[in-house]
Design a protein around this motif. Structure first.
Motif, PDB file in Angstrom:
ATOM      1  N   VAL A   1       0.856  -1.189   0.000  1.00 46.44           N
ATOM      2  CA  VAL A   1       0.000   0.000   0.000  1.00 46.44           C
ATOM      3  C   VAL A   1       0.894   1.241   0.000  1.00 46.44           C
ATOM      4  O   VAL A   1       2.043   1.190   0.438  1.00 46.44           O
ATOM      5  CB  VAL A   1      -0.942   0.035   1.222  1.00 46.44           C
ATOM      6  N   GLN A   2       0.373   2.340  -0.494  1.00 44.51           N
ATOM      7  CA  GLN A   2       1.089   3.610  -0.431  1.00 44.51           C
ATOM      8  C   GLN A   2       0.583   4.385   0.775  1.00 44.51           C
ATOM      9  O   GLN A   2      -0.540   4.880   0.777  1.00 44.51           O
ATOM     10  CB  GLN A   2       0.903   4.427  -1.703  1.00 44.51           C
ATOM     11  N   PRO A   3       1.386   4.467   1.849  1.00 46.62           N
ATOM     12  CA  PRO A   3       0.896   5.073   3.090  1.00 46.62           C
ATOM     13  C   PRO A   3       0.725   6.586   2.971  1.00 46.62           C
ATOM     14  O   PRO A   3       1.348   7.247   2.140  1.00 46.62           O
ATOM     15  CB  PRO A   3       2.000   4.737   4.104  1.00 46.62           C
TER      16      PRO A   3
ATOM     17  N   ARG B   1      -0.216  14.117   8.235  1.00 48.33           N
ATOM     18  CA  ARG B   1      -0.499  15.416   7.607  1.00 48.33           C
ATOM     19  C   ARG B   1      -1.195  15.279   6.260  1.00 48.33           C
ATOM     20  O   ARG B   1      -1.505  16.290   5.608  1.00 48.33           O
ATOM     21  CB  ARG B   1       0.800  16.210   7.443  1.00 48.33           C
ATOM     22  N   GLY B   2      -1.401  14.039   5.825  1.00 46.06           N
ATOM     23  CA  GLY B   2      -2.103  13.814   4.564  1.00 46.06           C
ATOM     24  C   GLY B   2      -1.234  13.686   3.344  1.00 46.06           C
ATOM     25  O   GLY B   2      -1.740  13.650   2.214  1.00 46.06           O
ATOM     26  N   ASN B   3       0.079  13.616   3.533  1.00 44.03           N
ATOM     27  CA  ASN B   3       0.996  13.480   2.403  1.00 44.03           C
ATOM     28  C   ASN B   3       1.234  12.009   2.066  1.00 44.03           C
ATOM     29  O   ASN B   3       1.416  11.184   2.966  1.00 44.03           O
ATOM     30  CB  ASN B   3       2.343  14.134   2.732  1.00 44.03           C
TER      31      ASN B   3
ATOM     32  N   ARG C   1      -4.079   9.161   8.761  1.00 39.54           N
ATOM     33  CA  ARG C   1      -4.474  10.401   9.446  1.00 39.54           C
ATOM     34  C   ARG C   1      -4.495  10.245  10.967  1.00 39.54           C
ATOM     35  O   ARG C   1      -4.430  11.226  11.698  1.00 39.54           O
ATOM     36  CB  ARG C   1      -5.849  10.827   8.953  1.00 39.54           C
ATOM     37  N   GLN C   2      -4.611   8.990  11.438  1.00 44.06           N
ATOM     38  CA  GLN C   2      -4.646   8.732  12.876  1.00 44.06           C
ATOM     39  C   GLN C   2      -3.258   8.706  13.511  1.00 44.06           C
ATOM     40  O   GLN C   2      -3.136   8.662  14.730  1.00 44.06           O
ATOM     41  CB  GLN C   2      -5.357   7.403  13.152  1.00 44.06           C
TER      42      GLN C   2
ATOM     43  N   ARG D   1       1.889   4.058  13.926  1.00 44.92           N
ATOM     44  CA  ARG D   1       1.677   3.040  14.951  1.00 44.92           C
ATOM     45  C   ARG D   1       1.913   1.644  14.383  1.00 44.92           C
ATOM     46  O   ARG D   1       1.950   1.450  13.170  1.00 44.92           O
ATOM     47  CB  ARG D   1       0.253   3.127  15.496  1.00 44.92           C
ATOM     48  N   HIS D   2       2.045   0.697  15.298  1.00 46.07           N
ATOM     49  CA  HIS D   2       2.049  -0.712  14.925  1.00 46.07           C
ATOM     50  C   HIS D   2       0.629  -1.241  15.031  1.00 46.07           C
ATOM     51  O   HIS D   2      -0.086  -0.919  15.979  1.00 46.07           O
ATOM     52  CB  HIS D   2       3.001  -1.501  15.825  1.00 46.07           C
ATOM     53  N   ALA D   3       0.237  -2.044  14.062  1.00 47.86           N
ATOM     54  CA  ALA D   3      -1.137  -2.545  14.000  1.00 47.86           C
ATOM     55  C   ALA D   3      -1.135  -4.054  13.809  1.00 47.86           C
ATOM     56  O   ALA D   3      -0.241  -4.614  13.164  1.00 47.86           O
ATOM     57  CB  ALA D   3      -1.891  -1.876  12.855  1.00 47.86           C
TER      58      ALA D   3
END
Length: 199
Positions: A37-39, A43-45, A63-64, A67-69
């Motif tokens: 995926v492209q994270p 800041r939305g960049n 946007r959140q 973190r590790h998920a």
């Protein structure tokens, strides 16, 4: 060949071509289960690298925040860390614990990674280990203070970097890649696998 630069342990050519191919085949299996995926940063960049992961945790950003998920952004569990990758950790990390996250970053033409610290883990006593596959990447290393003097080294396919001790919180990044410098990835690009203990 082993180099120590600003506390970073760099093992040049640690993986021979056959070992690189085994790891690459395993990474392809990871990507089939958990697509790249492209994270997006808080800041939305959009980041220039594409990412996925293996292990109990993956590293994500949106946007959140950073973190590790436990799950891929698509909702599925991350696949297991391959034995070919765990073997490198066991050989070089000096850690009594196994890694819980193997972050996979793909650098296409023009991709880079700005200077940053790895500090989202529950404990910073365990090292971070990085494996390079494919095109050469210009790896920049600093100290734990932002704006400190940096040094750079070109990482080639099969090189491994261990960040522990004084280097554990050092700033580091990839300024650019030499696109097409390696034939390991058929269409070019660089893969970086980063192993860490999360909890």
């Amino acid at each position: 060949m082993h180099l120590s630069v600003l506390g970073f342990d760099i093992y040049k050519g640690y993986l021979d071509l056959a070992a690189q191919q085994r790891v690459l085949d395993d990474v392809r299996d990871i990507v089939r289960s958990a697509p790249l995926v492209q994270p997006i940063t808080p800041r939305g960049n959009k980041m220039s690298v594409r990412m996925t992961a293996a292990g109990a945790y993956g590293w994500v950003t949106d946007r959140q925040g950073y973190r590790h998920a436990r799950t891929h952004p698509g909702g599925q569990d991350w696949p297991a860390i391959p034995e070919s990758v765990l073997r490198v950790w066991k050989d070089l990390s000096g850690s009594a614990r196994d890694p819980e996250c193997c972050l996979v970053n793909f650098y296409g033409e023009g991709a880079r990674m700005g200077l940053h610290q790895d500090k989202d883990e529950g404990s910073l006593e365990w090292p971070v280990l990085s494996i390079s596959l494919g095109d050469d990447g210009l790896f920049r290393m600093g100290h734990s203070e932002r704006g400190s003097k940096t040094q750079s080294v070109w990482l080639q396919s099969g090189d491994v970097v261990v960040m522990g001790g004084a280097a554990r919180l050092a700033y580091h990044g990839v300024d650019r890649i030499r696109f097409g410098s390696s034939t390991l990835l058929e269409n070019g690009g660089r893969l970086n696998l980063t192993l860490r203990v999360v909890t």
